[in-house]
Design a protein around this motif. Structure first.
Motif, PDB file in Angstrom:
ATOM      1  N   LEU A  28      54.559  38.960   5.544  1.00 30.18           N
ATOM      2  CA  LEU A  28      54.550  40.253   4.864  1.00 30.18           C
ATOM      3  C   LEU A  28      54.624  41.602   5.598  1.00 30.18           C
ATOM      4  O   LEU A  28      53.758  41.980   6.299  1.00 30.18           O
ATOM      5  CB  LEU A  28      53.238  40.480   4.010  1.00 30.18           C
ATOM      6  N   PRO A  62      56.766  39.152   0.134  1.00 34.74           N
ATOM      7  CA  PRO A  62      57.083  38.785   1.429  1.00 34.74           C
ATOM      8  C   PRO A  62      58.479  38.783   1.447  1.00 34.74           C
ATOM      9  O   PRO A  62      59.154  38.764   0.839  1.00 34.74           O
ATOM     10  CB  PRO A  62      56.337  37.347   1.142  1.00 34.74           C
ATOM     11  N   TRP A  78      49.799  35.903   6.422  1.00 33.90           N
ATOM     12  CA  TRP A  78      50.380  36.034   5.078  1.00 33.90           C
ATOM     13  C   TRP A  78      49.633  34.669   4.339  1.00 33.90           C
ATOM     14  O   TRP A  78      49.491  34.977   2.889  1.00 33.90           O
ATOM     15  CB  TRP A  78      51.813  35.967   4.988  1.00 33.90           C
TER      16      TRP A  78
END
Length: 434
Positions: free
Chosen positions: A187, A194, A248
């Motif tokens: 991200l 993303p 992430w």
């Protein structure tokens, strides 16, 4: 004059920085296309256990152990446990010591028995059934926690539970391997969705690897008072980490693809017997910290269950390599920064009835110290990439770049004892696949 018991007729072993007679670590090697087989590091050589068995240099329990350690993996040897391991060590000392009872037999075999290590290829020492990575380096846990939770760096469970997660055994490789930069989801800063591509925040982690010996049946926990007997030896371990992928993915279940792409271990297994002179008391917990729950507390383990091993990380960049410059040390730390002992890790791992097996591998977690120059990862050294690391040749690093080679080393030193080392744990970063 009587020769010192730590003097070997193998000349390169005497004053060797890693593999003097006092060490005798086990590993698996091959040479000239011959199948991998078990051996013992002695100076600049490898003692071929298979040849020694064939030539009748061992008897009794030492022979049983040598036969188990002479194959293409050490799992069977690990399974035998401490008595067999000690018998083989005693026999090896008798064969390799300057005044050993078996010196003449061993020395007469010459090149058949001793292989030059530089001419050999080193392999993973065991077939790894399962790999578990712990998080017992308290300074690393605190440093990383501060990056995300400045006011509350350690979560409440840390000082009660030896935190760990199950890693990927299939991607554990041996020192010298190339590590491909992983692709994954990240991200980007300021983004709401993303992106996919190569990790931009590739990192290393300085860890101790712990090899499991005799296991336990499923449903039968290993008690803390005997947990140390289940450890076959230790090595160095680099738990490569893609920090942006990890940030992430790690909530809510923890690391996944950010860790599973590669782990590197050093090839030699340093035994508990070699490490015995360097045992020490587990550092006292700070005032106010909870005492471990009863299943994790053993007074003997607290008095002698820790190890005093000096750890270091060196970095060799592509430019340094091209200019003929040596690797630069960027970290000096110690295993005394472990909040939990190895025995506590074994006891906790099995307390729910989980079955451990010979050849299972534990990672200690990153073993950072309290000082800036003792941090065991670039994430800590650079404060999450905010303060680049400056190298003497003018280069800087926030995270690893393609061509960088990370080198881990370890050494045990104590007055009155022969120093021993672990060899190297090396890995070089390759570009991501397109």
């Amino acid at each position: 004059m009587t020769a010192s018991p730590m003097t070997s007729w193998v000349a390169s072993a005497n004053d060797h920085p890693d593999f003097p007679l006092a060490n005798l670590p086990f590993g698996v090697f091959s040479r000239d296309g011959v199948s991998p087989r078990g051996g013992v590091a002695i100076g600049d050589c490898i003692f071929d256990l298979g040849v020694a068995c064939d030539m009748g240099l061992f008897t009794g329990e030492a022979l049983t152990a040598a036969q188990a350690a002479s194959g293409d993996c050490l799992n069977g040897f690990f399974a035998l446990g401490a008595p067999a391991r000690r018998a083989l060590r005693d026999a090896l000392l008798g064969l390799l010591a300057e005044d050993g009872a078996g010196r003449r037999q061993a020395e007469a075999l010459g090149e058949r028995l001793l292989q030059p290590m530089a001419a050999c290829r080193l392999h993973l020492p065991a077939r790894i059934g399962d790999y578990t990575d712990f998080y017992v380096g308290i300074h690393h846990a605190t440093n990383v926690g501060k990056l995300f939770r400045p006011d509350n760096p350690l979560l409440p469970n840390y000082k009660y539970v030896p935190i760990g997660y199950h890693g990927r055994a299939s991607t554990v490789g041996v020192s010298g391997q190339a590590v491909r930069r992983p692709n994954g989801q990240t991200l980007p800063a300021g983004a709401s969705e993303p992106a996919f591509g190569p990790s931009k925040r590739l990192d290393y982690e300085l860890e101790l690897g712990i090899w499991i010996g005799p296991g336990n049946a499923q449903g039968e926990p290993i008690g803390i008072d005997t947990a140390h007997e289940r450890i076959a030896g230790v090595c160095l371990l680099n738990d490569w980490s893609a920090r942006d992928v990890q940030a992430w993915e790690y909530q809510p279940l923890g690391p996944f693809l950010s860790k599973s792409f590669a782990t590197t271990v050093s090839p030699w297994v340093v035994t508990p017997e070699a490490l015995a002179p360097f045992r020490c008391a587990q550092p006292a917990r700070p005032e106010g910290d909870p005492q471990p729950l009863p299943y994790l507390y053993d007074e003997r383990d607290q008095q002698q269950g820790a190890l005093d091993i000096e750890l270091e990380v060196l970095l060799l960049t592509e430019r340094m390599r091209t200019e003929g410059l040596p690797a630069e040390r960027i970290t000096l730390s110690s295993t005394r920064n472990m909040y939990w002992t190895m025995a506590q890790m074994v006891a906790h791992h099995s307390v729910n009835g989980c079955a451990l097996q010979p050849g299972d591998l534990f990672g200690s977690g990153t073993l950072s110290g309290e000082r800036p120059d003792s941090c065991g990862s670039l994430l800590e050294i650079t404060q999450g990439g905010k303060q680049p690391l400056s190298l003497p040749n003018g280069e800087t690093r926030t995270f690893l770049e393609d061509g960088d080679e990370v080198i881990l080393r370890a050494r045990c030193v104590r007055d009155g004892q022969a120093p021993i080392g672990f060899g190297e744990c090396r890995g070089r970063v390759l570009p991501a696949r397109a």
